[in-house]
Design an enzyme around this catalytic site. Structure first.
Site, PDB file in Angstrom:
ATOM      1  N   HIS A 192      65.164  56.563  52.123  1.00  0.00           N
ATOM      2  CA  HIS A 192      66.359  55.707  52.184  1.00  0.00           C
ATOM      3  C   HIS A 192      67.076  56.014  53.489  1.00  0.00           C
ATOM      4  CE1 HIS A 192      65.978  54.401  48.027  1.00  0.00           C
ATOM      5  NE2 HIS A 192      65.792  55.657  47.671  1.00  0.00           N
ATOM      6  N   ASP A 224      56.126  61.396  45.573  1.00  0.00           N
ATOM      7  CA  ASP A 224      57.139  60.376  45.347  1.00  0.00           C
ATOM      8  C   ASP A 224      58.016  60.280  46.606  1.00  0.00           C
ATOM      9  OD1 ASP A 224      58.720  58.407  44.386  1.00  0.00           O
ATOM     10  OD2 ASP A 224      59.660  59.581  42.808  1.00  0.00           O
ATOM     11  N   GLY A 271      66.028  58.980  45.366  1.00  0.00           N
ATOM     12  CA  GLY A 271      64.768  59.168  46.079  1.00  0.00           C
ATOM     13  C   GLY A 271      64.940  59.987  47.335  1.00  0.00           C
ATOM     14  N   ASN A 311      57.492  48.558  44.478  1.00  0.00           N
ATOM     15  CA  ASN A 311      58.891  48.144  44.270  1.00  0.00           C
ATOM     16  C   ASN A 311      59.536  47.828  45.615  1.00  0.00           C
ATOM     17  OD1 ASN A 311      58.839  50.888  45.010  1.00  0.00           O
ATOM     18  ND2 ASN A 311      60.803  51.314  44.032  1.00  0.00           N
ATOM     19  N   HIS A 331      51.513  58.751  45.420  1.00  0.00           N
ATOM     20  CA  HIS A 331      52.834  58.174  45.112  1.00  0.00           C
ATOM     21  C   HIS A 331      53.721  58.145  46.357  1.00  0.00           C
ATOM     22  CE1 HIS A 331      56.181  57.851  41.842  1.00  0.00           C
ATOM     23  NE2 HIS A 331      56.522  57.198  42.939  1.00  0.00           N
ATOM     24  N   HIS A 378      55.575  61.541  38.268  1.00  0.00           N
ATOM     25  CA  HIS A 378      56.674  62.530  38.356  1.00  0.00           C
ATOM     26  C   HIS A 378      57.191  63.072  37.024  1.00  0.00           C
ATOM     27  CE1 HIS A 378      58.720  58.745  37.849  1.00  0.00           C
ATOM     28  NE2 HIS A 378      58.793  58.432  39.137  1.00  0.00           N
ATOM     29  N   HIS A 425      56.364  54.897  35.620  1.00  0.00           N
ATOM     30  CA  HIS A 425      57.613  55.641  35.705  1.00  0.00           C
ATOM     31  C   HIS A 425      58.115  55.683  34.271  1.00  0.00           C
ATOM     32  CE1 HIS A 425      61.570  56.819  37.673  1.00  0.00           C
ATOM     33  NE2 HIS A 425      61.803  56.800  36.369  1.00  0.00           N
ATOM     34  N   ARG A 449      57.652  51.152  51.937  1.00  0.00           N
ATOM     35  CA  ARG A 449      58.737  50.162  52.193  1.00  0.00           C
ATOM     36  C   ARG A 449      58.287  49.058  53.165  1.00  0.00           C
ATOM     37  NH1 ARG A 449      61.601  52.521  47.944  1.00  0.00           N
ATOM     38  NH2 ARG A 449      62.715  54.388  48.537  1.00  0.00           N
TER      39      ARG A 449
HETATM   40  C1  NCD Z   1      62.040  55.577  43.944  1.00  0.00           C
HETATM   41  C2  NCD Z   1      62.406  54.603  45.048  1.00  0.00           C
HETATM   42  O1  NCD Z   1      63.368  54.859  45.779  1.00  0.00           O
HETATM   43  O2  NCD Z   1      61.697  53.613  45.249  1.00  0.00           O
HETATM   44  N1  NCD Z   1      63.133  56.450  43.708  1.00  0.00           N
HETATM   45  C3  NCD Z   1      63.112  57.628  43.041  1.00  0.00           C
HETATM   46  O3  NCD Z   1      64.172  58.217  42.833  1.00  0.00           O
HETATM   47  N2  NCD Z   1      61.994  58.205  42.648  1.00  0.00           N
HETATM   48  C4  NCD Z   1      61.629  54.830  42.731  1.00  0.00           C
HETATM   49  C5  NCD Z   1      60.795  55.624  41.774  1.00  0.00           C
HETATM   50  O4  NCD Z   1      59.789  56.221  42.162  1.00  0.00           O
HETATM   51  O5  NCD Z   1      61.103  55.638  40.581  1.00  0.00           O
HETATM   52 ZN    ZN Z   2      58.390  56.580  43.335  1.00  0.00          ZN
HETATM   53 ZN    ZN Z   3      59.467  56.539  39.613  1.00  0.00          ZN
END
Ligand code: NCD
Ligand code: ZN
Ligand code: ZN
Length: 443
Positions: free
Chosen positions: A309, A305, A325, A95, A61, A235, A181, A65
């Site tokens: 950012h 995960d 995230g 995503n 996971h 998660h 998710h 980006r």
């Molecule tokens: C993830 C993201 O920033 O892409 N953010 C998060 O809080 N986990 C999206 C996700 O995994 O749901």
């Molecule tokens: Zn994620």
């Molecule tokens: Zn997620």
């Protein structure tokens, strides 16, 4: 006489125990495992003495980006962070911007990654517009599909469980796993409307209760059993949810992140947006119950995960505006090794949760253990080294972490990817990654 490329020696996690031995590597593969005297000669020798050699860790996971979100992370920065964190393979989430949601966008993303990755990368896709494209994307080599039930990404309406069922029927037929998710969209949006006026972290937390997870997981499990589709719940935040999933063994698997294991929602008072993620941190009883399920063998995978950012995106007037995230690639293994040092789990659990099970669940051939013929992906750790987490040293572009200042015991000494030492415990040396293409479980 055979001369292999290199020999790596140390305490190898081999067939369920630690043995003092060596691994002969040739042409990116494990050639043989045994006492050094019994192995062929090599061009290079890497001796790690009392350090522990694990099969390369796989993170299922990761949000790498790149593309229009390169300011958050790129294929280079993300896979360097992976190598420095002891991961030899990562699975990339869809995503993105643009979304990875069609055959052509899948191809574009894979092509963009070529030549830029330090560790192996496999790719997920979102569910595409038409059912017929599901098989096309599977045949292009997607590792799995990812479904967000918490908010809309792409074509699937997250409240539309009927359409989801049609897609899962197709995925079940092809034999490709689907990752979820699992937070129920309608539950969250109702609560968001109710608490919108509360601009500190409480509004957001109250809009993401454990009930939203329960509802989504229940829905997914029901649809999955009807469609015979293998599902993986990302998660999971409480032992209560793991227990529910474990009733569907063989069909459903689940993953837990280190932040849901090592932090409670109390840290939000101090850390604010730095500790904002979805699903959010929970209370102490959830954390303890989660640990119980890890220790009882009910959790299948530990995954980061890794959701980088920019630092600006982690602060804001209102908590609602802050991006969810946190980066995890460079903190997960040290945290888990610390758990080994404290007797919470064994080193064998690390291998199972972070290498063997991920390779099995996502059908990644040639990885997950140390055996002749398998890929020479190795994670070498020093279980005794104490140090303090400092996010300013991350290779990830996201130089923040709720674990900043954590004292941990256990560090990555080296990472080998396809027979190459990509990270030497000090710095990144070379690119070793290959693109991984998914294989179908059935059909
Ligand atoms: C993830 C993201 O920033 O892409 N953010 C998060 O809080 N986990 C999206 C996700 O995994 O749901
Ligand atoms: Zn994620
Ligand atoms: Zn997620």
């Amino acid at each position: 006489m055979v001369i292999v490329d290199c020999i790596v020696s140390g305490r190898i996690y081999w067939r369920g125990e630690l043995v003092d031995a060596a691994i002969a590597i040739d042409d990116g593969k494990i050639f043989d495992v045994g006492l050094e005297v019994n192995l062929p000669k090599a061009d290079r020798y890497y001796r790690f003495q009392d350090k522990i050699i694990l099969p390369g860790l796989i993170d299922v996971h990761v949000h790498l980006r790149d593309q229009e979100l390169s300011y958050k992370e790129t294929f280079e920065s993300g896979t360097m962070a992976a190598a420095a964190g002891g991961f030899t393979t990562v699975l990339d989430m869809p995503n993105n911007s643009p979304l990875t949601d069609s055959p052509s966008r899948f191809i574009d993303r894979v092509n963009l990654a070529k030549g830029r990755i330090y560790v192996n990368v496999g790719f997920y896709s979102l569910l595409p517009k038409c059912l017929s494209e599901v098989e096309t994307i599977a045949n292009l080599g997607a590792i799995g599909f990812k479904v967000y039930l918490n908010r809309r990404y792409g074509f699937l309406d997250p409240s539309d469980y009927d359409s989801l069922k049609q897609y899962l029927n197709v995925c079940g037929g092809i034999g490709i796993p689907v990752v979820f998710h699992a937070e129920d969209h309608s539950t969250i949006s109702k609560l968001e409307d109710e608490f919108r006026g509360l601009s500190d972290f409480r509004g957001f937390m109250w809009a993401h209760p454990i009930e939203a997870e329960f509802k989504a997981v229940n829905g997914v499990l029901n649809i999955a059993s009807a469609s015979n589709c293998r599902v993986h719940i990302a998660h999971v935040t409480s032992g209560l949810i793991v227990d529910l999933i474990s009733k569907f063994r063989g069909l459903a698997t689940c993953e837990v992140t280190p932040h849901h294991l090592f932090l409670t929602s109390d840290v939000l008072h101090k850390l604010g947006g730095i500790a904002k993620m979805e699903p959010p941190l929970r209370g102490i009883f959830d954390v303890i119950s989660l640990w119980n399920t890890v220790r009882n063998g009910l959790v299948d995978v530990i995954a980061d995960d890794h959701a980088p950012h920019s630092i600006e995106e982690k602060f804001g007037e209102s908590f609602w505006d802050i991006k969810s995230g946190i980066p995890g690639l460079e903190t997960t293994l040290p945290l888990m090794l610390t758990a080994v040092n404290y007797g919470l789990i064994g080193i064998g659990d690390i291998v199972k949760l972070m290498s063997f099970n991920p390779s099995r669940i996502f059908n990644i051939r040639g990885k997950g253990s140390i055996e002749p013929g398998l890929d020479a992906d190795l994670t070498i750790v020093d279980l005794d080294r104490e140090w303090v987490i400092d996010s300013s040293k991350f290779y990830s572009k996201a130089k923040f972490s709720p674990f900043d200042g954590f004292k941990v015991k256990g560090i990555v000494k080296a990472t080998f990817v396809n027979g190459l030492m990509v990270y030497d415990g000090d710095e990144i040396i070379c690119k070793g990654g290959e693109i991984l293409f998914g294989r179908r479980i059935r059909g």
